[in-house]
Design a protein around this motif. Structure first.
Motif: not given
Ligand code: URA
Length: 234
Positions: A61, A63, A112, A225
């Protein structure tokens, strides 16, 4: 991947609670109840359900957040709320700030769980530019401002350090406001650079990291995101 680990990565369960859920018969693998924690899961093919709900692994992920003041980038709980407390996502504690900001610094913060990507953004070897706007305690104009610009371009030996800072770019937006572009992330670097120039920083804001600029519509405390294209910029 082991089934108990798969459960702990896809649900709020810790590894030991995942083991208990397995023993309690709350988990099925391809429709069959399964109780052994060490059972292997093929994450491409197998269907795992927990209390009837299909589980899927979250990928890496990425962001961005507009960090407000009085919020800390640390993982441990302290005096201030943490940035991860402002993000409503499962397993949020896995997200690490990509180059911390001080508690009183605002602006663009990336988070992340991808360590390699984080390294590409923060490692001085990659010379990824970070742009800060600093409100200064003392005005700097004319020759003093030019001397500061030259000093920053050459590299500054910070208090207690042995190697000068990498060449950086200083631009005055007003006598008491400057834009500083640096390619490293030493401890309190911007504040210490201005201290070395005989000034001090009253307020600090990070405007951009590499080609990623804090969007105007992301208010302090908000996050989103990154798009795949934004992630690929680094
Ligand atoms: N440099 C600082 O001094 N503080 C920050 O928060 C970021 C860079």
């Amino acid at each position: 991947m082991r089934l108990d680990r798969f459960l702990s990565e896809t649900t709020p369960l810790t590894r030991s609670l995942a083991k208990r859920a397995l023993k309690n018969g709350e988990v099925t693998l391809n429709g069959e109840p399964v109780k052994q924690s060490a059972t292997r899961v093929d994450i491409e093919r197998d269907v795992v359900k927990f209390n009837g709900e299909t589980l899927t692994l979250v990928g890496l992920r990425y962001l961005m957040m507009h960090k407000p003041v009085d919020v800390e980038c640390t993982a441990r709980r302290g005096l201030y709320p943490r940035v991860i407390d402002m993000i409503d996502l499962p397993k949020v504690e896995r997200l690490q700030p990509v180059g911390r900001l001080d508690v009183d610094t605002t602006g663009l913060l990336l988070l992340t769980d991808d360590g390699q990507w984080s390294h590409r953004v923060t490692s001085p070897r990659h010379r990824c530019a970070k742009v800060y706007i600093a409100d200064l305690g003392e005005p700097m104009e004319g020759e003093a401002a030019q001397a500061a610009i030259n000093h920053v371009a050459e590299g500054i030996l910070l208090d207690g350090e042995e190697t000068p800072t990498q060449p950086a770019v200083l631009r005055f937006l007003a006598p008491r406001q400057a834009e500083l572009t640096i390619t490293e992330g030493r401890y309190h670097q911007v504040k210490r650079m201005f201290a070395a120039l005989g000034n001090h920083v009253n307020a600090l804001h990070r405007r951009s990291i590499g080609k990623l600029v804090l969007p105007d519509d992301l208010a302090p405390g908000e996050w989103r995101e990154l798009t795949a294209e934004e992630v690929a910029r680094f």
